[in-house]
Design an enzyme around this catalytic site. Sequence first.
Site, PDB file in Angstrom:
ATOM      1  N   CYS A  81       0.879  -1.163   0.000  1.00  0.00           N
ATOM      2  CA  CYS A  81       0.000   0.000   0.000  1.00  0.00           C
ATOM      3  C   CYS A  81       0.918   1.215   0.000  1.00  0.00           C
ATOM      4  CB  CYS A  81      -0.977  -0.025   1.177  1.00  0.00           C
ATOM      5  SG  CYS A  81      -0.212  -0.154   2.807  1.00  0.00           S
ATOM      6  N   GLN A  82       0.456   2.330   0.490  1.00  0.00           N
ATOM      7  CA  GLN A  82       1.302   3.526   0.470  1.00  0.00           C
ATOM      8  C   GLN A  82       2.517   3.363   1.381  1.00  0.00           C
ATOM      9  OE1 GLN A  82       0.477   5.984  -1.684  1.00  0.00           O
ATOM     10  NE2 GLN A  82       2.397   7.018  -1.251  1.00  0.00           N
TER      11      GLN A  82
END
Length: 142
Positions: A81-82
């Site tokens: 994810c980020q």
Amino acid sequence: MEPTKIVENLYLGNIQNGIRHSNYGFDKIINLTRFNNQYGIPTVWINIDDSESSDLYSHLQKVTTLIHDSIENGNKVLVHCQAGISRSATVVIAYIMRSKRYSLQDAFNFVKKKRSIIFPNAGFIKQLAQFERWLNSTNSYF
């Protein structure tokens, strides 16, 4: 931060690890950001926010099966994810629950021991509890 090896051929990381995938030899990427990055290797994109109201549960059965099948075929998989803290950690915890028949608590502890910064949001923890109930009621383990 480097991607973290969770089990053989499964890594948990952040968006920079995806961008630099060739440095790590990944064969497949599970991208759990709002950005549909095309990495030049097989990539599954799940457009989801890191919000307690986001529905990750509806993807868990399919994405854990995809991870399992990829690993069984010898692929090196990155789930990112980020920041590699909440969304990707949730998916990896779900995979560990399903593949190792671990409870939510045991799977969380297993992943946390490998990558200490994980911190799925409260909504994702509730969805993991729902996933645990589904696993137990259907015996849908690998």
